[in-house]
Structure formats: structure tokens, C-alpha cells
Design a protein around this motif. Structure first.
Motif, PDB file in Angstrom:
ATOM      1  N   LEU A 281       5.740  -4.991   5.266  1.00 27.58           N
ATOM      2  CA  LEU A 281       4.481  -5.579   4.800  1.00 27.58           C
ATOM      3  C   LEU A 281       4.510  -5.922   3.316  1.00 27.58           C
ATOM      4  CD1 LEU A 281       1.830  -3.479   6.752  1.00 27.58           C
ATOM      5  CD2 LEU A 281       2.658  -5.788   7.246  1.00 27.58           C
ATOM      6  N   ALA A 282       5.379  -5.272   2.556  1.00 34.35           N
ATOM      7  CA  ALA A 282       5.495  -5.597   1.132  1.00 34.35           C
ATOM      8  C   ALA A 282       6.118  -6.969   0.919  1.00 34.35           C
ATOM      9  CB  ALA A 282       6.311  -4.526   0.411  1.00 34.35           C
TER      10      ALA A 282
ATOM     11  N   GLY B 238       6.523  -1.065  11.583  1.00 35.88           N
ATOM     12  CA  GLY B 238       6.634  -0.859  10.149  1.00 35.88           C
ATOM     13  C   GLY B 238       6.994   0.583   9.870  1.00 35.88           C
ATOM     14  N   VAL B 239       7.873   0.795   8.909  1.00 39.45           N
ATOM     15  CA  VAL B 239       8.327   2.137   8.552  1.00 39.45           C
ATOM     16  C   VAL B 239       7.848   2.429   7.140  1.00 39.45           C
ATOM     17  CG1 VAL B 239      10.325   3.651   8.283  1.00 39.45           C
ATOM     18  CG2 VAL B 239      10.330   1.873  10.056  1.00 39.45           C
ATOM     19  N   THR B 240       7.240   3.607   6.963  1.00 35.94           N
ATOM     20  CA  THR B 240       6.703   3.987   5.669  1.00 35.94           C
ATOM     21  C   THR B 240       7.028   5.438   5.362  1.00 35.94           C
ATOM     22  OG1 THR B 240       4.705   3.949   4.287  1.00 35.94           O
ATOM     23  CG2 THR B 240       4.440   4.718   6.558  1.00 35.94           C
ATOM     24  N   ALA B 241       6.863   5.805   4.121  1.00 38.12           N
ATOM     25  CA  ALA B 241       7.020   7.194   3.693  1.00 38.12           C
ATOM     26  C   ALA B 241       5.651   7.857   3.699  1.00 38.12           C
ATOM     27  CB  ALA B 241       7.621   7.255   2.292  1.00 38.12           C
ATOM     28  N   SER B 242       5.646   9.166   3.639  1.00 39.68           N
ATOM     29  CA  SER B 242       4.367   9.887   3.592  1.00 39.68           C
ATOM     30  C   SER B 242       3.761   9.862   2.193  1.00 39.68           C
ATOM     31  CB  SER B 242       4.555  11.331   4.066  1.00 39.68           C
ATOM     32  OG  SER B 242       5.530  11.973   3.264  1.00 39.68           O
ATOM     33  N   THR B 243       4.524   9.415   1.217  1.00 40.02           N
ATOM     34  CA  THR B 243       4.042   9.322  -0.156  1.00 40.02           C
ATOM     35  C   THR B 243       3.486   7.919  -0.417  1.00 40.02           C
ATOM     36  OG1 THR B 243       6.270   8.686  -0.849  1.00 40.02           O
ATOM     37  CG2 THR B 243       5.703  11.028  -1.000  1.00 40.02           C
ATOM     38  N   PRO B 244       2.662   7.748  -1.447  1.00 37.16           N
ATOM     39  CA  PRO B 244       2.121   6.419  -1.752  1.00 37.16           C
ATOM     40  C   PRO B 244       3.230   5.404  -2.019  1.00 37.16           C
ATOM     41  CG  PRO B 244       0.951   8.108  -2.987  1.00 37.16           C
ATOM     42  CD  PRO B 244       2.138   8.782  -2.341  1.00 37.16           C
TER      43      PRO B 244
ATOM     44  N   VAL C 127       2.478  -0.740  -0.464  1.00 31.78           N
ATOM     45  CA  VAL C 127       1.583  -1.319   0.531  1.00 31.78           C
ATOM     46  C   VAL C 127       0.349  -0.445   0.756  1.00 31.78           C
ATOM     47  CG1 VAL C 127       1.372  -1.980   2.971  1.00 31.78           C
ATOM     48  CG2 VAL C 127       3.438  -2.553   1.695  1.00 31.78           C
ATOM     49  N   ALA C 128       0.542   0.867   0.755  1.00 34.30           N
ATOM     50  CA  ALA C 128      -0.558   1.776   1.088  1.00 34.30           C
ATOM     51  C   ALA C 128      -0.366   3.131   0.406  1.00 34.30           C
ATOM     52  CB  ALA C 128      -0.635   1.965   2.594  1.00 34.30           C
ATOM     53  N   HIS C 129      -1.482   3.825   0.235  1.00 34.71           N
ATOM     54  CA  HIS C 129      -1.440   5.149  -0.398  1.00 34.71           C
ATOM     55  C   HIS C 129      -1.110   6.266   0.578  1.00 34.71           C
ATOM     56  CE1 HIS C 129      -3.883   2.738  -3.221  1.00 34.71           C
ATOM     57  NE2 HIS C 129      -3.206   3.429  -4.116  1.00 34.71           N
ATOM     58  N   THR C 130      -1.446   6.061   1.859  1.00 35.07           N
ATOM     59  CA  THR C 130      -1.234   7.088   2.877  1.00 35.07           C
ATOM     60  C   THR C 130      -0.661   6.449   4.142  1.00 35.07           C
ATOM     61  OG1 THR C 130      -3.408   6.817   3.910  1.00 35.07           O
ATOM     62  CG2 THR C 130      -3.257   8.378   2.031  1.00 35.07           C
ATOM     63  N   PRO C 131      -0.043   7.255   4.994  1.00 33.78           N
ATOM     64  CA  PRO C 131       0.430   6.713   6.271  1.00 33.78           C
ATOM     65  C   PRO C 131      -0.696   6.127   7.125  1.00 33.78           C
ATOM     66  CG  PRO C 131       1.536   8.779   5.823  1.00 33.78           C
ATOM     67  CD  PRO C 131       0.453   8.629   4.780  1.00 33.78           C
ATOM     68  N   ASP C 132      -1.884   6.729   7.083  1.00 33.10           N
ATOM     69  CA  ASP C 132      -3.013   6.188   7.848  1.00 33.10           C
ATOM     70  C   ASP C 132      -3.432   4.813   7.334  1.00 33.10           C
ATOM     71  OD1 ASP C 132      -3.106   8.389   9.532  1.00 33.10           O
ATOM     72  OD2 ASP C 132      -4.671   9.407   8.374  1.00 33.10           O
ATOM     73  N   GLU C 133      -3.459   4.653   6.017  1.00 33.24           N
ATOM     74  CA  GLU C 133      -3.793   3.354   5.438  1.00 33.24           C
ATOM     75  C   GLU C 133      -2.721   2.323   5.811  1.00 33.24           C
ATOM     76  OE1 GLU C 133      -4.564   1.211   1.093  1.00 33.24           O
ATOM     77  OE2 GLU C 133      -4.080   3.351   1.153  1.00 33.24           O
TER      78      GLU C 133
END
Length: 137
Positions: free
Chosen positions: A11-12, A39-45, A48-54
């Protein structure tokens, strides 16, 4: 021929995914196949987003936008890992299997010198996955 298409998205850099998104939508319509944007994200900000839920909410919105724009059935799967850069190969492989995807449509980059030492994510999937892999430059 295909029933579920997995499309990894960053998404970035969504603005660079146009060709891959278009190809996935075309195949989806012609095969009546569902598309899952992963999409793959980290649990840290992150960027793209501050949280995994966001992050998951933004990915869901992206999937709805693509479905509406292209007239396809689409959903999203957000995956949280400790370090996306390190864990991406394994995460994409596991997600293909969990989704039971039979096709992966993935944007790639122009090959460079490092690709002779480190396999790209798409090349890794193509070499190790049971799913067909369509890499789009």
C-alpha cells in the motif's frame, strides 16, 4: 481454469501496481475468479498505518475500491509479521497455501545485480509454490 487469484500489494507504493492490478482484474473477470489482495505489515507503526488493525482497514478499503472499479469479487487479507522484509518470502508462500490460491499476480521490478544473489519475491514464489505465478513489470 483459475478460481482464486492472490495479489500481493504494498500500500505504500500502490501507485506502482497499476499494470498488475489491471491484469489481475482482467483474469478475474474472464475466469470468474475471486481476487484476494494480500498485504504484509509489522506490528509496529509504519508508513501506511500505525497499527495492524488500521493497516487491515486500509487494505479492506483498497479491496472494496478495486472490486467496485473493476466489477470483480475481491477481498483483503492482512498479515502481521515481526519484520516484513525478512519474513516476506515465507509469509507469501504460507498465504498462497492458506488461501488455496491457484494463481498469483504480482508486480515486480526491473532486475538488477542483486537479483543474481538474492531471489526476488516473485521468483521465489514461482520456484516454490504450487500456484501459477504471473509476474508483471
Amino acid at each position: 481454469m483459475f478460481s482464486k487469484i492472490m495479489v500481493p500489494v504494498d500500500l505504500a507504493h500502490a501507485e506502482r501496481l497499476g499494470k498488475a492490478l489491471s491484469v489481475a482484474a482482467d483474469i478475474s473477470r474472464s475466469q470468474n475468479a475471486a481476487v484476494v489482495y494480500v498485504g504484509v505489515t509489522a506490528s509496529t507503526p509504519g508508513p501506511v498505518a500505525h497499527t495492524p488493525d488500521e493497516f487491515a482497514a486500509k487494505l479492506d478499503a483498497f479491496a472494496r475500491e478495486q472490486a467496485d472499479k473493476n466489477g470483480i469479487v475481491a477481498s483483503a487479507r492482512a498479515v502481521t509479521v515481526p519484520d516484513p522484509t525478512v519474513d516476506l518470502h515465507d509469509t507469501l508462500m504460507e498465504t498462497v497455501d492458506k488461501l488455496d490460491a491457484d494463481l498469483v499476480v504480482m508486480a515486480t521490478h526491473v532486475p538488477g545485480a542483486s537479483d543474481y544473489v538474492f531471489a526476488g519475491y516473485g521468483a521465489h514464489l514461482a520456484a516454490h509454490s504450487d500456484a501459477s505465478v504471473f509476474l508483471i513489470r
